[in-house]
Write an enzyme that holds these catalytic residues in place. Structure first.
Site, PDB file in Angstrom:
ATOM      1  N   PHE A 186       0.691  -1.146  -0.208  1.00 19.40           N
ATOM      2  CA  PHE A 186      -0.304  -0.337  -0.140  1.00 19.40           C
ATOM      3  C   PHE A 186       0.467   1.358  -0.175  1.00 19.40           C
ATOM      4  O   PHE A 186       0.128   2.166   0.783  1.00 19.40           O
ATOM      5  CB  PHE A 186      -1.137   0.233   0.555  1.00 19.40           C
ATOM      6  CG  PHE A 186      -2.038  -1.535   1.137  1.00 19.40           C
ATOM      7  CD1 PHE A 186      -2.566  -1.353   0.236  1.00 19.40           C
ATOM      8  CD2 PHE A 186      -1.411  -2.365   1.421  1.00 19.40           C
ATOM      9  CE1 PHE A 186      -3.229  -2.539   0.381  1.00 19.40           C
ATOM     10  CE2 PHE A 186      -2.208  -3.374   1.825  1.00 19.40           C
ATOM     11  CZ  PHE A 186      -3.353  -3.439   1.198  1.00 19.40           C
ATOM     12  N   HIS A 187       2.142   1.419  -0.447  1.00 18.08           N
ATOM     13  CA  HIS A 187       2.459   2.175  -0.913  1.00 18.08           C
ATOM     14  C   HIS A 187       2.640   2.537  -1.995  1.00 18.08           C
ATOM     15  O   HIS A 187       3.473   3.102  -2.965  1.00 18.08           O
ATOM     16  CB  HIS A 187       4.233   2.160  -0.417  1.00 18.08           C
ATOM     17  CG  HIS A 187       4.661   1.634   1.254  1.00 18.08           C
ATOM     18  ND1 HIS A 187       5.460   1.355   0.738  1.00 18.08           N
ATOM     19  CD2 HIS A 187       4.112   1.145   2.290  1.00 18.08           C
ATOM     20  CE1 HIS A 187       5.792   0.696   3.177  1.00 18.08           C
ATOM     21  NE2 HIS A 187       4.785   1.284   2.865  1.00 18.08           N
ATOM     22  N   TYR A 188       1.503   3.145  -2.615  1.00 21.93           N
ATOM     23  CA  TYR A 188       0.992   3.534  -4.567  1.00 21.93           C
ATOM     24  C   TYR A 188       1.393   4.713  -3.875  1.00 21.93           C
ATOM     25  O   TYR A 188       1.556   5.906  -3.546  1.00 21.93           O
ATOM     26  CB  TYR A 188      -0.099   3.299  -4.567  1.00 21.93           C
ATOM     27  CG  TYR A 188      -0.910   2.156  -4.880  1.00 21.93           C
ATOM     28  CD1 TYR A 188      -0.418   0.959  -5.155  1.00 21.93           C
ATOM     29  CD2 TYR A 188      -2.379   2.025  -2.839  1.00 21.93           C
ATOM     30  CE1 TYR A 188      -0.814   0.020  -4.964  1.00 21.93           C
ATOM     31  CE2 TYR A 188      -2.559   0.931  -2.887  1.00 21.93           C
ATOM     32  CZ  TYR A 188      -2.181  -0.438  -4.268  1.00 21.93           C
ATOM     33  OH  TYR A 188      -2.193  -1.877  -4.479  1.00 21.93           O
TER      34      TYR A 188
END
Length: 373
Positions: free
Chosen positions: A301-303
Site C-alpha cells: 500500500f505504498h502507491y
C-alpha cells in the site's frame, strides 16, 4: 502517530478550518478561459455542492484518488480522456509512473520454543494479555502491528553497510499463518489457506521481503467518466526482470538469516509450504522462487508517482517543484502521487514531509512566511 492526531486534532478549533464529513469530491472546477482552478464540486447526502477558492485548490486525494480526480476534471492524457467523453483542459501524463513496494509473504520458520506470538493466545480472555494492555499498556499487544524489526540490505553489495538498500526485511515474531489479516490481504486461494491452517498454533517467526526501488512502472486509467466507478489499477509488477532478480536475492538474504547461529539457537526450521503451481520447478531454484513470488506477493500500500513532480520542460511531469499542476493556475497536488521515484522507506513520514513543504511554499507565496535568506 496518525496524520489526524498530529495535524487535524490540534487544529480542530481554528476558525479558518472546516471539515465536511460524508463528502465526495467529484471534480476540480476549472475556468476554461483562464485555465485556472476556481474551486471543487462535491456530493454530500445526495446533494451536489460547489465551493470556490480565492487563492488555490490543493488536491490531496492520494496516488489513486488524485490522478482519478485530475482526469475527471479534464487534466490527463488527451486521447484517454477524449475516448471517455471528458473535455480536455490540459494534456498531461496523469496516471502514469505508478510505483509500489511489492512484498513477498511466503517465508516462515518454526521454532522449538514457546516464545513467539500466536494471535488466538493473545486475545484469549483466559490469558492476561488483554488486561495487561488495557490497564497497564504492557505485554505483547503493544507491538506495532506485528512487525517488530526492520532490516535494510543492499543485496548486490551486502558488505557496504553505508550503501543504498534495494530490499527491506519485515520481521514478524510469529508464523503469520494464523493471522486473520494477512491471508485476506494477499487474497490467498482456498488450497493455500488450508495449508496455512495446519500451522495455526505453531511458534515461529516470519520475514516479509520488500523490493524498495522497483524499475517497473504501472498506471492508473479511468473506466468511466464517473467518480463512483473505480479506476483501473495496472501495477505492472515485475514488468522489468531486474525486479524479480532483486526479490529473489532478498529471499536468499532472508534464508541466510534463518541459518545464523542466533536463529539456529531456537532450532529455526524453514516452513516449506510448496505450491502446486510451482511443482514443475526444482525446489530452491530461481525459477521455483519466481513462481512462488507470483503467488505469495502483495502490495504494501505504498502507491506513488501518478502525478509526477519534475521541471516544467519534463514531458513526464504533472506538477512542478512547487507542486503546481503544469498548465493550470491555482492548483497544487500534495500527496504520494507527486513522488518521482519511490523512496527506499515506508511512505507515511515522507508524505507528511511533502505536506509540510507544500504548506511552507504556499505560505511563502502568499506572504505568510518570511523568505529565508
Amino acid at each position: 502517530m496518525s496524520s489526524n492526531r498530529a495535524y487535524l486534532k490540534p487544529a480542530r478549533d481554528r476558525n479558518n478550518l472546516r471539515v465536511t464529513l460524508e463528502s465526495k469530491v467529484t471534480k476540480v472546477l476549472i475556468d476554461p478561459s483562464t485555465n485556472r482552478a476556481v474551486g471543487v464540486e462535491f456530493v454530500k447526502y445526495n446533494q451536489t455542492i460547489r465551493v470556490f477558492a480565492n487563492k488555490e485548490v490543493i488536491l490531496s486525494a492520494g496516488t489513486i484518488g488524485s490522478s482519478q480526480l485530475l482526469m475527471l476534471s479534464g487534466i490527463g492524457p488527451e486521447k484517454h480522456l477524449t475516448e471517455l467523453g471528458i473535455n480536455v483542459v490540459q494534456d498531461a501524463p496523469v496516471g502514469e509512473n505508478l510505483m509500489d513496494h511489492l512484498t513477498f509473504f511466503g517465508l516462515t520458520w518454526t521454532i522449538n520454543a514457546s516464545i513467539s506470538l500466536i494471535i488466538p493466545e493473545m486475545v484469549n480472555p483466559v490469558n492476561p494479555y488483554l488486561t495487561d494492555f488495557l490497564i497497564n499498556r504492557t505485554g505483547p499487544l503493544t507491538i506495532p502491528g506485528g512487525c517488530e524489526a526492520l532490516g535494510f540490505v543492499n543485496t548486490k553489495r551486502p558488505e557496504k553497510y553505508d550503501d543504498l538498500p534495494d530490499i527491506e526485511l519485515l520481521f514478524a515474531g510469529g508464523t503469520i499463518k494464523e493471522d486473520y489479516i494477512i491471508p485476506k490481504m494477499i487474497n490467498l486461494n482456498k488450497y493455500i489457506r488450508q495449508e496455512w491452517a495446519k500451522y495455526a498454533d505453531t511458534y515461529g517467526w516470519s520475514l516479509g521481503i520488500v523490493v524498495l526501488k522497483p524499475k517497473s512502472r504501472g498506471r492508473i486509467t479511468l473506466l468511466a467518466n464517473d467518480i463512483n466507478v473505480k479506476p483501473e489499477i495496472v501495477p505492472n509488477y515485475f514488468d522489468d526482470p531486474d525486479d524479480m532478480k532483486t526479490m529473489i536475492a532478498g529471499i536468499r538474504t532472508a534464508l541466510s538469516i534463518g541459518r545464523t547461529k542466533t536463529m539456529q539457537a531456537f532450532d529455526s526450521q524453514l516452513l516449506n509450504i510448496t505450491y502446486t503451481e510451482c511443482n514443475n520447478y526444482e525446489y530452491d531454484s530461481d525459477a521455483y522462487w519466481a513462481c512462488a513470488i507470483r503467488i505469495m506477493s502483495s502490495t504494501l500500500f505504498h502507491y506513488s508517482g501518478t502525478c509526477k513532480m519534475g521541471p516544467r520542460g519534463d514531458p513526464t511531469a504533472v506538477v512542478d517543484p512547487k507542486l503546481k499542476v503544469i498548465g493550470i493556475q491555482g492548483l497544487r497536488v500534495a500527496d504520494a502521487s507527486i513522488i518521482p521515484e519511490i523512496v527506499s522507506a515506508h511512505t507515511n513520514i515522507p508524505i507528511f514531509m511533502i505536506a509540510e513543504k507544500a504548506a511552507d511554499m504556499i505560505k511563502e507565496e502568499w506572504g505568510y512566511l518570511k523568505k529565508s535568506r
